[in-house]
Design an enzyme around this catalytic site. Structure first.
Site, mmCIF file in Angstrom:
data_model
loop_
_atom_site.group_PDB
_atom_site.id
_atom_site.type_symbol
_atom_site.label_atom_id
_atom_site.label_comp_id
_atom_site.label_asym_id
_atom_site.label_seq_id
_atom_site.Cartn_x
_atom_site.Cartn_y
_atom_site.Cartn_z
ATOM 1 N N PRO A 2 0.818 -1.208 0.000
ATOM 2 C CA PRO A 2 0.000 0.000 0.000
ATOM 3 C C PRO A 2 0.857 1.266 0.000
ATOM 4 O O PRO A 2 1.920 1.321 0.620
ATOM 5 C CB PRO A 2 -0.786 -0.086 1.304
ATOM 6 C CG PRO A 2 -0.643 -1.469 1.777
ATOM 7 C CD PRO A 2 0.622 -2.001 1.207
ATOM 8 N N TYR A 3 0.360 2.261 -0.699
ATOM 9 C CA TYR A 3 0.976 3.585 -0.732
ATOM 10 C C TYR A 3 -0.122 4.582 -0.419
ATOM 11 O O TYR A 3 -1.124 4.647 -1.134
ATOM 12 C CB TYR A 3 1.564 3.849 -2.118
ATOM 13 C CG TYR A 3 2.036 5.267 -2.325
ATOM 14 C CD1 TYR A 3 3.317 5.641 -1.974
ATOM 15 C CD2 TYR A 3 1.192 6.224 -2.866
ATOM 16 C CE1 TYR A 3 3.757 6.943 -2.167
ATOM 17 C CE2 TYR A 3 1.614 7.530 -3.061
ATOM 18 C CZ TYR A 3 2.899 7.880 -2.706
ATOM 19 O OH TYR A 3 3.318 9.166 -2.895
#
Length: 71
Positions: A2-3
């Protein structure tokens, strides 16, 4: 992996402690909700100048000048 990109205005209210709390909190939330490992979760905080952030066709700088003082 995830970013998460958090964007806030650079009006001086965000301390290093606030940033750390946001990074830790978002990382933990992604772990709790999606099971994403802490080690592969990226959190970026961008502080944007109010001249470069627009809402409703006006810059935040202009909107702040028009808004009554918060009490």
């Amino acid at each position: 992996m995830p970013y998460v990109n958090i964007k806030v205005t650079d009006e001086g209210g965000l301390t290093p402690e606030h940033k750390q709390a946001l990074i830790e909190g978002v990382t933990e939330l992604l772990y709790q909700v999606l099971g994403k490992p802490h080690a592969t979760t990226y959190v970026v905080i961008d502080e944007v100048n109010t001249d470069n952030w627009g809402v409703g066709g006006q810059s935040v700088t202009a909107l702040r000048k028009k808004a009554p003082e918060a009490k």
